[in-house]
Design an enzyme around this catalytic site. Structure first.
Site, PDB file in Angstrom:
ATOM      1  N   SER A  88       0.802  -1.223   0.000  1.00 32.57           N
ATOM      2  CA  SER A  88       0.000   0.000   0.000  1.00 32.57           C
ATOM      3  C   SER A  88       0.834   1.272   0.000  1.00 32.57           C
ATOM      4  O   SER A  88       0.286   2.371  -0.022  1.00 32.57           O
ATOM      5  CB  SER A  88      -0.935   0.002   1.210  1.00 32.57           C
ATOM      6  OG  SER A  88      -0.195  -0.166   2.392  1.00 32.57           O
ATOM      7  N   THR A 190      -2.323   3.432   3.985  1.00 30.67           N
ATOM      8  CA  THR A 190      -1.314   4.502   3.986  1.00 30.67           C
ATOM      9  C   THR A 190      -0.533   4.544   5.295  1.00 30.67           C
ATOM     10  O   THR A 190      -1.103   4.275   6.350  1.00 30.67           O
ATOM     11  CB  THR A 190      -2.057   5.852   3.835  1.00 30.67           C
ATOM     12  OG1 THR A 190      -2.658   5.863   2.556  1.00 30.67           O
ATOM     13  CG2 THR A 190      -1.153   7.036   4.002  1.00 30.67           C
ATOM     14  N   THR A 208       1.800   7.047   0.355  1.00 32.05           N
ATOM     15  CA  THR A 208       0.917   5.947  -0.063  1.00 32.05           C
ATOM     16  C   THR A 208       1.057   5.640  -1.546  1.00 32.05           C
ATOM     17  O   THR A 208       1.516   6.491  -2.319  1.00 32.05           O
ATOM     18  CB  THR A 208      -0.554   6.344   0.212  1.00 32.05           C
ATOM     19  OG1 THR A 208      -1.397   5.208   0.074  1.00 32.05           O
ATOM     20  CG2 THR A 208      -1.043   7.412  -0.754  1.00 32.05           C
ATOM     21  N   ARG A 218      -5.752   9.130 -10.783  1.00 31.20           N
ATOM     22  CA  ARG A 218      -6.449   9.439  -9.530  1.00 31.20           C
ATOM     23  C   ARG A 218      -5.431   9.786  -8.429  1.00 31.20           C
ATOM     24  O   ARG A 218      -4.435   9.110  -8.235  1.00 31.20           O
ATOM     25  CB  ARG A 218      -7.296   8.242  -9.101  1.00 31.20           C
ATOM     26  CG  ARG A 218      -8.078   8.472  -7.801  1.00 31.20           C
ATOM     27  CD  ARG A 218      -7.330   7.960  -6.589  1.00 31.20           C
ATOM     28  NE  ARG A 218      -8.106   8.078  -5.355  1.00 31.20           N
ATOM     29  CZ  ARG A 218      -7.618   7.872  -4.145  1.00 31.20           C
ATOM     30  NH1 ARG A 218      -6.362   7.531  -3.992  1.00 31.20           N
ATOM     31  NH2 ARG A 218      -8.379   8.000  -3.082  1.00 31.20           N
ATOM     32  N   THR A 241      -6.077   8.164   7.131  1.00 30.51           N
ATOM     33  CA  THR A 241      -5.943   7.013   6.255  1.00 30.51           C
ATOM     34  C   THR A 241      -7.354   6.604   5.847  1.00 30.51           C
ATOM     35  O   THR A 241      -8.314   6.922   6.544  1.00 30.51           O
ATOM     36  CB  THR A 241      -5.191   5.855   6.958  1.00 30.51           C
ATOM     37  OG1 THR A 241      -5.051   4.762   6.050  1.00 30.51           O
ATOM     38  CG2 THR A 241      -5.903   5.385   8.213  1.00 30.51           C
ATOM     39  N   GLY A 242      -7.465   5.948   4.727  1.00 27.68           N
ATOM     40  CA  GLY A 242      -8.792   5.540   4.278  1.00 27.68           C
ATOM     41  C   GLY A 242      -9.141   6.166   2.943  1.00 27.68           C
ATOM     42  O   GLY A 242      -8.261   6.616   2.211  1.00 27.68           O
TER      43      GLY A 242
HETATM   44  N1  ASP Z   1      -5.882   7.733   1.812  1.00 31.99           N
HETATM   45  C1  ASP Z   1      -5.261   7.027   0.734  1.00 31.99           C
HETATM   46  C2  ASP Z   1      -5.879   7.421  -0.559  1.00 31.99           C
HETATM   47  O1  ASP Z   1      -7.063   7.679  -0.604  1.00 31.99           O
HETATM   48  C3  ASP Z   1      -5.310   5.565   0.846  1.00 31.99           C
HETATM   49  C4  ASP Z   1      -5.054   4.939   2.169  1.00 31.99           C
HETATM   50  O2  ASP Z   1      -5.197   5.502   3.215  1.00 31.99           O
HETATM   51  O3  ASP Z   1      -4.646   3.787   2.186  1.00 31.99           O
HETATM   52  O4  ASP Z   1      -5.184   7.383  -1.556  1.00 31.99           O
END
Ligand code: ASP
Length: 332
Positions: A88, A190, A208, A218, A241-242
């Site tokens: 990730s 992340t 990330t 994106r 994160t998310g």
């Molecule tokens: N926040 C990150 C994203 O949307 C991904 C993640 O947290 O794993 O790219």
């Protein structure tokens, strides 16, 4: 390393009825307000997820040797970026839906200086490039080819970041992908890190490979200062994160820091930011967001929409994994 099923976004815009938020016991904790002040505190590091343990170790060495929080967060998250088994972040990250590994990162110091890169290809340590953007250019954010050209001009080397196992996973995913959904994500984790050094200064970093199998081009929250990361040395810092799109919509990390400025504890500030996300979306079903915050007194807290979010906390005494508080179970 097999990535956990952190985010399954196959139900991206469905289940509109999913608003009946049932709080767990732990979310009902009282939330005493603290008075924000900027006194120096003991060194401390917090970082998202289990991989934060190793990253903290590297960052802690920097701080113990008298290094700055800025050096610590950079060196700390570089461990995760360079780990080919982590799918990730950085090398070994899962690619976009066309097979490209594209990386996002940002960094912020105690003075409010910041730098970021987005949609960066073939550079193993985007966080170090983000720092160069901060220190060597008048800009905050470089993207794509321009970011890569800048990295090469600074001595970074090109490297193929798509490992065999990430390629295999992508090919497997492609078998079932019909390219209809705007985002088709298996999961992502992340690394974001906040550190206070011996001088009492705070810095933060976030890096990330973004959503697995995302659309080409994106970019999520991770290179967006204020969304994935924000540090105010007088108050504290926050990181996220998310699902980045949801974090950007509320400028999440900045919100958390501002809530701490109003006197909320890191835990409560993260909770309020998660609640804001829920309030601003028709449905958050199946979509995870977690916030982690650290104030200048060295108090930390984490809160997420779904269970499973944790963070690594390094102090003089220990480096341990702490479960964040959450609203929903995945089975809800
Ligand atoms: N926040 C990150 C994203 O949307 C991904 C993640 O947290 O794993 O790219």
């Amino acid at each position: 390393m097999i990535r956990r099923n952190f985010l399954k976004i196959f139900g991206w815009s469905t289940a509109a009825g999913f608003v009946g938020v049932s709080c767990t016991e732990s979310t009902k904790e009282s939330s005493p307000k603290i008075k924000a002040e900027s006194g120096p505190s003991q060194p401390i590091i917090v970082s998202t997820w289990k991989h934060g343990i190793e990253a903290n170790e590297a960052a802690w060495k920097v701080i113990q040797a008298g290094g700055s929080a800025l050096d610590a967060v950079e060196k700390g998250v570089m461990v995760t970026e360079s780990d080919p088994n982590n799918q990730s972040v950085g090398l070994g990250g899962l690619p976009d839906r066309d097979g490209n590994v594209t990386l996002d990162a940002c960094i912020m110091n105690h003075k409010g200086d910041c730098g970021a890169v987005a949609f960066l290809k073939e550079i193993e340590n985007p966080i170090a490039v983000a720092r160069k953007v901060m220190e060597e250019t008048p800009h905050v954010l470089l993207v794509g080819q321009g970011a890569q050209e800048f990295a090469l001009s600074q001595g970074f080397e090109k490297k193929n970041l798509l490992t065999d196992s990430a390629r295999k996973a992508w090919l497997e995913w492609k078998k079932n992908e019909n390219y209809v959904t705007p985002v088709n994500v298996e999961n992502h984790d992340t690394i974001s890190m906040l550190a206070i050094d011996k001088a009492g200064n705070m810095s933060g970093a976030c890096t990330t490979s973004g959503l697995a199998y995302k659309m080409h081009g994106r970019v999520g929250d991770s290179p967006i200062i204020g969304a994935s990361l924000f540090v105010d040395n007088a108050i504290g810092g926050a990181c996220a994160t998310g699902v980045g799109e949801m974090v950007i919509r509320i400028v999440g990390s900045h919100l958390v820091v501002e809530l701490m400025r109003q006197g909320y504890t890191p835990q409560k500030a993260c909770q309020l930011a998660v609640e804001r996300i829920i309030e601003k979306h028709d449905s958050v079903k199946g979509k995870q967001v977690g916030f982690l915050a650290l104030n200048k007194q060295g108090e930390s807290g984490a809160y997420s929409i779904y269970e499973g979010f944790n963070y690594a906390k390094q102090t003089q005494e220990s480096n341990s994994l702490i479960d964040g508080v959450y609203i929903h179970k995945w089975s809800d």
